[in-house]
Scaffold this active site. Sequence first.
Site, PDB file in Angstrom:
ATOM      1  N   ILE A 168      49.452  55.866  59.411  1.00 44.62           N
ATOM      2  CA  ILE A 168      50.671  55.028  59.403  1.00 44.62           C
ATOM      3  C   ILE A 168      51.822  55.708  58.660  1.00 44.62           C
ATOM      4  CG2 ILE A 168      49.518  52.785  59.715  1.00 44.62           C
ATOM      5  CD1 ILE A 168      49.987  52.319  56.658  1.00 44.62           C
TER       6      ILE A 168
ATOM      7  N   THR B 232      46.977  40.395  49.603  1.00 42.93           N
ATOM      8  CA  THR B 232      45.850  39.971  48.775  1.00 42.93           C
ATOM      9  C   THR B 232      46.302  39.035  47.656  1.00 42.93           C
ATOM     10  OG1 THR B 232      44.277  40.809  47.139  1.00 42.93           O
ATOM     11  CG2 THR B 232      46.187  42.169  47.544  1.00 42.93           C
ATOM     12  N   ASP B 233      45.360  38.230  47.156  1.00 45.14           N
ATOM     13  CA  ASP B 233      45.678  37.366  46.001  1.00 45.14           C
ATOM     14  C   ASP B 233      45.839  38.187  44.720  1.00 45.14           C
ATOM     15  OD1 ASP B 233      42.993  38.045  45.619  1.00 45.14           O
ATOM     16  OD2 ASP B 233      42.269  35.987  45.443  1.00 45.14           O
ATOM     17  N   GLU B 234      45.388  39.471  44.756  1.00 40.35           N
ATOM     18  CA  GLU B 234      45.441  40.287  43.530  1.00 40.35           C
ATOM     19  C   GLU B 234      46.875  40.575  43.089  1.00 40.35           C
ATOM     20  OE1 GLU B 234      42.801  43.557  43.166  1.00 40.35           O
ATOM     21  OE2 GLU B 234      41.211  42.553  44.246  1.00 40.35           O
TER      22      GLU B 234
ATOM     23  N   TYR C 171      45.976  49.503  42.743  1.00 40.64           N
ATOM     24  CA  TYR C 171      45.805  48.905  44.074  1.00 40.64           C
ATOM     25  C   TYR C 171      46.730  47.704  44.251  1.00 40.64           C
ATOM     26  CZ  TYR C 171      43.940  45.711  47.581  1.00 40.64           C
ATOM     27  OH  TYR C 171      43.835  44.823  48.633  1.00 40.64           O
TER      28      TYR C 171
ATOM     29  N   SER D 105      50.392  48.496  44.431  1.00 35.24           N
ATOM     30  CA  SER D 105      50.838  49.075  45.702  1.00 35.24           C
ATOM     31  C   SER D 105      50.899  48.005  46.790  1.00 35.24           C
ATOM     32  CB  SER D 105      49.942  50.245  46.116  1.00 35.24           C
ATOM     33  OG  SER D 105      48.638  49.798  46.434  1.00 35.24           O
ATOM     34  N   LYS D 106      49.976  47.042  46.766  1.00 30.43           N
ATOM     35  CA  LYS D 106      50.036  45.950  47.757  1.00 30.43           C
ATOM     36  C   LYS D 106      51.271  45.086  47.483  1.00 30.43           C
ATOM     37  CE  LYS D 106      47.522  44.951  50.648  1.00 30.43           C
ATOM     38  NZ  LYS D 106      47.450  45.390  52.061  1.00 30.43           N
TER      39      LYS D 106
HETATM   40  P1  NAD Z   1      38.949  48.779  54.445  1.00 32.59           P
HETATM   41  O1  NAD Z   1      39.122  49.744  53.323  1.00 32.59           O
HETATM   42  O2  NAD Z   1      37.585  48.376  54.847  1.00 32.59           O
HETATM   43  O3  NAD Z   1      39.657  49.364  55.768  1.00 32.59           O
HETATM   44  C1  NAD Z   1      40.912  49.971  55.725  1.00 32.59           C
HETATM   45  C2  NAD Z   1      41.132  50.658  57.088  1.00 32.59           C
HETATM   46  O4  NAD Z   1      42.454  51.224  57.075  1.00 32.59           O
HETATM   47  C3  NAD Z   1      40.159  51.794  57.368  1.00 32.59           C
HETATM   48  O5  NAD Z   1      39.677  51.707  58.698  1.00 32.59           O
HETATM   49  C4  NAD Z   1      40.987  53.058  57.173  1.00 32.59           C
HETATM   50  O6  NAD Z   1      40.561  54.133  57.966  1.00 32.59           O
HETATM   51  C5  NAD Z   1      42.370  52.557  57.563  1.00 32.59           C
HETATM   52  N1  NAD Z   1      43.441  53.343  56.941  1.00 32.59           N
HETATM   53  C6  NAD Z   1      43.556  53.689  55.613  1.00 32.59           C
HETATM   54  N2  NAD Z   1      44.654  54.434  55.428  1.00 32.59           N
HETATM   55  C7  NAD Z   1      45.264  54.560  56.635  1.00 32.59           C
HETATM   56  C8  NAD Z   1      46.425  55.205  57.081  1.00 32.59           C
HETATM   57  N3  NAD Z   1      47.188  55.903  56.238  1.00 32.59           N
HETATM   58  N4  NAD Z   1      46.777  55.109  58.377  1.00 32.59           N
HETATM   59  C9  NAD Z   1      45.994  54.412  59.254  1.00 32.59           C
HETATM   60  N5  NAD Z   1      44.859  53.795  58.901  1.00 32.59           N
HETATM   61  C10 NAD Z   1      44.494  53.864  57.604  1.00 32.59           C
HETATM   62  O7  NAD Z   1      39.837  47.545  54.057  1.00 32.59           O
HETATM   63  P2  NAD Z   1      39.593  45.971  54.306  1.00 32.59           P
HETATM   64  O8  NAD Z   1      38.723  45.457  53.238  1.00 32.59           O
HETATM   65  O9  NAD Z   1      39.236  45.753  55.728  1.00 32.59           O
HETATM   66  O10 NAD Z   1      41.060  45.426  54.031  1.00 32.59           O
HETATM   67  C11 NAD Z   1      42.011  45.316  55.081  1.00 32.59           C
HETATM   68  C12 NAD Z   1      43.311  44.773  54.531  1.00 32.59           C
HETATM   69  O11 NAD Z   1      43.085  43.521  53.901  1.00 32.59           O
HETATM   70  C13 NAD Z   1      43.949  45.662  53.447  1.00 32.59           C
HETATM   71  O12 NAD Z   1      45.335  45.639  53.633  1.00 32.59           O
HETATM   72  C14 NAD Z   1      43.570  44.976  52.139  1.00 32.59           C
HETATM   73  O13 NAD Z   1      44.538  45.219  51.136  1.00 32.59           O
HETATM   74  C15 NAD Z   1      43.564  43.514  52.577  1.00 32.59           C
HETATM   75  N6  NAD Z   1      42.688  42.636  51.773  1.00 32.59           N
HETATM   76  C16 NAD Z   1      41.341  42.907  51.711  1.00 32.59           C
HETATM   77  C17 NAD Z   1      40.514  42.027  51.013  1.00 32.59           C
HETATM   78  C18 NAD Z   1      39.038  42.240  50.914  1.00 32.59           C
HETATM   79  O14 NAD Z   1      38.360  41.465  50.239  1.00 32.59           O
HETATM   80  N7  NAD Z   1      38.461  43.228  51.578  1.00 32.59           N
HETATM   81  C19 NAD Z   1      41.054  40.917  50.380  1.00 32.59           C
HETATM   82  C20 NAD Z   1      42.425  40.711  50.437  1.00 32.59           C
HETATM   83  C21 NAD Z   1      43.236  41.567  51.166  1.00 32.59           C
HETATM   84  O1  TDX Z   2      29.802  47.417  41.156  1.00 33.22           O
HETATM   85  C1  TDX Z   2      30.536  46.429  40.957  1.00 33.22           C
HETATM   86  N1  TDX Z   2      30.237  45.574  39.953  1.00 33.22           N
HETATM   87  C2  TDX Z   2      30.984  44.489  39.643  1.00 33.22           C
HETATM   88  O2  TDX Z   2      30.670  43.739  38.703  1.00 33.22           O
HETATM   89  C3  TDX Z   2      31.699  46.159  41.775  1.00 33.22           C
HETATM   90  C4  TDX Z   2      32.089  47.055  42.915  1.00 33.22           C
HETATM   91  C5  TDX Z   2      32.440  45.045  41.479  1.00 33.22           C
HETATM   92  N2  TDX Z   2      32.117  44.238  40.430  1.00 33.22           N
HETATM   93  C6  TDX Z   2      32.965  43.065  40.145  1.00 33.22           C
HETATM   94  C7  TDX Z   2      34.442  43.364  40.019  1.00 33.22           C
HETATM   95  C8  TDX Z   2      35.075  42.080  40.504  1.00 33.22           C
HETATM   96  O3  TDX Z   2      35.114  41.154  39.432  1.00 33.22           O
HETATM   97  O4  TDX Z   2      32.853  42.187  41.274  1.00 33.22           O
HETATM   98  C9  TDX Z   2      34.115  41.573  41.566  1.00 33.22           C
HETATM   99  C10 TDX Z   2      34.533  41.937  42.984  1.00 33.22           C
HETATM  100  O5  TDX Z   2      34.802  43.325  42.997  1.00 33.22           O
HETATM  101  P1  TDX Z   2      35.310  44.086  44.330  1.00 33.22           P
HETATM  102  O6  TDX Z   2      34.354  43.826  45.428  1.00 33.22           O
HETATM  103  O7  TDX Z   2      35.605  45.486  43.955  1.00 33.22           O
HETATM  104  O8  TDX Z   2      36.615  43.266  44.680  1.00 33.22           O
HETATM  105  P2  TDX Z   2      37.984  43.005  43.880  1.00 33.22           P
HETATM  106  O9  TDX Z   2      38.236  44.031  42.864  1.00 33.22           O
HETATM  107  O10 TDX Z   2      37.972  41.580  43.438  1.00 33.22           O
HETATM  108  O11 TDX Z   2      39.041  43.231  45.078  1.00 33.22           O
HETATM  109  C11 TDX Z   2      38.745  42.739  46.402  1.00 33.22           C
HETATM  110  O12 TDX Z   2      39.391  41.554  46.694  1.00 33.22           O
HETATM  111  C12 TDX Z   2      40.767  41.604  46.911  1.00 33.22           C
HETATM  112  C13 TDX Z   2      39.057  43.775  47.489  1.00 33.22           C
HETATM  113  O13 TDX Z   2      38.417  45.001  47.179  1.00 33.22           O
HETATM  114  C14 TDX Z   2      40.523  43.989  47.636  1.00 33.22           C
HETATM  115  O14 TDX Z   2      40.792  44.837  48.748  1.00 33.22           O
HETATM  116  C15 TDX Z   2      41.170  42.669  47.892  1.00 33.22           C
HETATM  117  O15 TDX Z   2      42.552  42.816  47.918  1.00 33.22           O
END
Ligand code: NAD
Ligand code: TDX
Length: 337
Positions: A60, A123-125, A150, A153-154
């Site tokens: 992107i 994200t809620d973060e 993280y 940047s979001k």
């Molecule tokens: P993920 O890390 O599993 O997937 C990210 C995808 O984006 C990957 O397929 C990667 O190859 C692609 N990507 C990364 N950099 C890129 C680039 N420069 N150009 C094109 N593609 C690129 O992430 P996810 O957990 O599926 O999260 C998706 C979205 O949701 C993110 O924007 C994240 O901030 C947001 N989000 C995730 C969570 C969560 O709990 N996972 C919660 C809140 C918000």
């Molecule tokens: O090994 C671990 N041990 C542990 O105690 C990991 C990986 C996490 N944790 C804790 C940290 C957090 O309190 O668990 C909780 C969840 O951790 P993550 O899965 O890393 O999520 P978090 O940091 O809350 O962020 C996630 O939710 C918001 C996603 O990764 C983000 O992409 C999203 O925006």
Amino acid sequence: MKLLVTGGAGFIGSNFVLYWLKNHPQDKVINFDKLTYAGNLENLESVENNPNYEFVQGDICDEDSVEKVMAGVDTIVHFAAESHVDRSILNPSDFVKTNVLGTRVLLDSALKNKVKRFHHISTDEVFGSLKLEDKNKFNERTTYNPRSPYSASKAGSDHLVRAYYFTYGLPVTISNCSNNFGPYQFPEKFIPLAITNLLEGKKVPVYGDGLYVRDWLYVEDHCRAIDLILQKGKLGETYCIGGLTQDINNLEVIKKILDNLGKDEKSIEFVKDRPGHDRRYALDWTKINKELGWKPLYGFDEWLKKTVKWYTENRRWWEDVKNGEYKKYYKKQYGVL
Ligand code: NAD
Ligand code: TDX
């Protein structure tokens, strides 16, 4: 409709592509993904021969490839991001590049190509951290206060998306969701890390005292919410999307996973805390419920059971993932555990 999904090979993106092709079979879906360590086309094997689905590998941040893929697109759902907090602590640079600069490239191209809707996934973060002793929740009016590279940047990307709405009239919507869980989640995140470690007979690393609280949202509930926002959401508006958990802490989550797998608490290992670890997230999703009629289909226990079952039945999927680049990251993050 021609739908462009960025980051469609990642966890939420691939669940969304599968959801969309199933529920809107008449639409054309283009998945634009760089395939970083987090992208995995195996997630999409079941649709790779669907004539309405196309995969385009690209970054992107690369203006030319974005401009090419944007031709004829009506709607964008922008998932692509660097998404793991611990990796952002080890190396913030890619987070600023993809999440902030990459989002700017997409916004400019969407504007130039007169895209009808740009939906940004956040994200809620970005709202920061709540206190354990409080009962308050984040909502759409909460002031931004990100505390990790993280989430900063979001937050930067969210501000840019809103700026393009107010300054240039780009038709945007934004959603801020809580922690997702479900199939195809990269095992660096807490729930799939815990389930797969336990299935391998390893311990689960719990940061600090384990009393950190997250709001847990099942990925399919999230996809339905995005669908409703695309259909009925108001331009320029933000929607918070959360689950049905009530202040459940990480230790309680682990205990539920242990119960599901018939294991005991000897499998928990307390490890060094995450720097700047946000204590508590809780999300008020009244707005999307009242205005668009969305709510989660089931509670946390039901969805967690289904998730544990998925990882138990799809061992090859996560074993392949864990045998790749992940091994180096795991060693750096957790040492010998
Ligand atoms: P993920 O890390 O599993 O997937 C990210 C995808 O984006 C990957 O397929 C990667 O190859 C692609 N990507 C990364 N950099 C890129 C680039 N420069 N150009 C094109 N593609 C690129 O992430 P996810 O957990 O599926 O999260 C998706 C979205 O949701 C993110 O924007 C994240 O901030 C947001 N989000 C995730 C969570 C969560 O709990 N996972 C919660 C809140 C918000
Ligand atoms: O090994 C671990 N041990 C542990 O105690 C990991 C990986 C996490 N944790 C804790 C940290 C957090 O309190 O668990 C909780 C969840 O951790 P993550 O899965 O890393 O999520 P978090 O940091 O809350 O962020 C996630 O939710 C918001 C996603 O990764 C983000 O992409 C999203 O925006």
